[in-house]
Enzyme design. Sequence first.
Site, PDB file in Angstrom:
ATOM      1  N   ASP A 159       0.987  -1.291   0.031  1.00  0.00           N
ATOM      2  CA  ASP A 159      -0.061   0.137  -0.091  1.00  0.00           C
ATOM      3  C   ASP A 159       0.756   1.329   0.071  1.00  0.00           C
ATOM      4  OD1 ASP A 159       0.871  -0.218   2.544  1.00  0.00           O
ATOM      5  OD2 ASP A 159      -1.064   0.093   3.347  1.00  0.00           O
ATOM      6  N   SER A 160       2.404   0.976   0.099  1.00  0.00           N
ATOM      7  CA  SER A 160       3.069   2.061  -0.242  1.00  0.00           C
ATOM      8  C   SER A 160       2.843   2.869  -1.552  1.00  0.00           C
ATOM      9  CB  SER A 160       4.317   1.860  -0.063  1.00  0.00           C
ATOM     10  OG  SER A 160       4.863   0.557  -0.684  1.00  0.00           O
ATOM     11  N   ASP A 211      -1.354  -5.935  -0.362  1.00  0.00           N
ATOM     12  CA  ASP A 211      -1.508  -5.151   1.179  1.00  0.00           C
ATOM     13  C   ASP A 211      -3.056  -5.093   1.105  1.00  0.00           C
ATOM     14  OD1 ASP A 211       0.510  -4.862   2.887  1.00  0.00           O
ATOM     15  OD2 ASP A 211       1.321  -3.193   1.886  1.00  0.00           O
ATOM     16  N   LYS A 261      -1.341  -9.271   2.721  1.00  0.00           N
ATOM     17  CA  LYS A 261      -0.625  -8.910   4.049  1.00  0.00           C
ATOM     18  C   LYS A 261      -1.543  -7.766   4.746  1.00  0.00           C
ATOM     19  CE  LYS A 261       3.103  -5.840   3.584  1.00  0.00           C
ATOM     20  NZ  LYS A 261       2.506  -4.606   4.646  1.00  0.00           N
ATOM     21  N   GLU A 264      -1.705  -5.350   8.414  1.00  0.00           N
ATOM     22  CA  GLU A 264      -0.947  -4.849   9.536  1.00  0.00           C
ATOM     23  C   GLU A 264      -1.612  -5.331  10.779  1.00  0.00           C
ATOM     24  OE1 GLU A 264      -0.126  -0.683   8.857  1.00  0.00           O
ATOM     25  OE2 GLU A 264       0.850  -1.026   7.055  1.00  0.00           O
ATOM     26  N   GLU A 280       8.971  -4.314  10.663  1.00  0.00           N
ATOM     27  CA  GLU A 280       9.596  -3.049  10.098  1.00  0.00           C
ATOM     28  C   GLU A 280       9.969  -1.979  11.098  1.00  0.00           C
ATOM     29  OE1 GLU A 280       6.771  -1.133   7.153  1.00  0.00           O
ATOM     30  OE2 GLU A 280       7.814   0.653   7.227  1.00  0.00           O
TER      31      GLU A 280
END
Length: 263
Positions: A43-44, A82, A111, A113, A180
């Site tokens: 999602d970057s 993501d 993925k 978070e 991270e």
Amino acid sequence: MQAVDEFARFKREGRKISIVTAYDAWSARLVARSDVDAILVGDSAAMVFHGQPTTLGATVELMAAHTRAVAGAANGKFVIADLPFLSFRKGVPAGMDAVGALVSSGAQAVKLEGVDGHEDVIRHIVQSGVPVMGHVGLTPQSVNKFGGFRVQGKTHDEAEHLVHQAHALEDLGCFAIVIECVPAELASRVTTELRIPTIGIGAGVDADGQVLVLTDLWGVDQRHVPRFVRRYFDGERVLTDALNQYNADVKSRVFPSPDESYS
Ligand code: KIV
């Protein structure tokens, strides 16, 4: 890598795992031609591709579009996508809709978070046959809680919480976790304690693998280069030079040549 069970095999065999991000077809094609093990449609994308200050603007539709572009060019390389901000925090049905959008766009795994408060969603995704990668430490979707992109896990309590989260993700059936921006020693401890592979970014050399944002690795945008980034190419300079050469060739009538023209 072409299948999720290779992550476990790499850890068993003590082989490091390399992952890079990609958001579009042309860069995914280059990664697919390389020896890099897997691709993350991060999602970057919201920051790197769309110029936003955080990842919070990424939506399921946006991630599905990037995933489709990448998966179509990945030539069988393992693609993880993501789940964007809040998409897995609205309960199981909404979370599964988001997973469905990414998987039907070509992702082989998703993925997400964190873990606290969305254990049920993670469990349901795993039980639905979709491999899940966890993500702890500096989870960028919580940037406002952290007060910026800061190293996490520095205090004893933070470190213990992170270890607890990592174990919880393993127990829920995640096949790997991203760690991270945490002290290298903490990532090393988690890597030793877990059976599933850890993928570090800003987490030292002991993680079972590493992930980097492709444009950081290529040095394409050097305005802000975090400490953990290694630039393998001076992309900003080389690409700007190419543009300037093109401009000069146009202005001096060197481009196009007769060979580059039709008769
Ligand atoms: O979105 C992303 O690129 C990521 C990596 C930095 C792990 O989550």
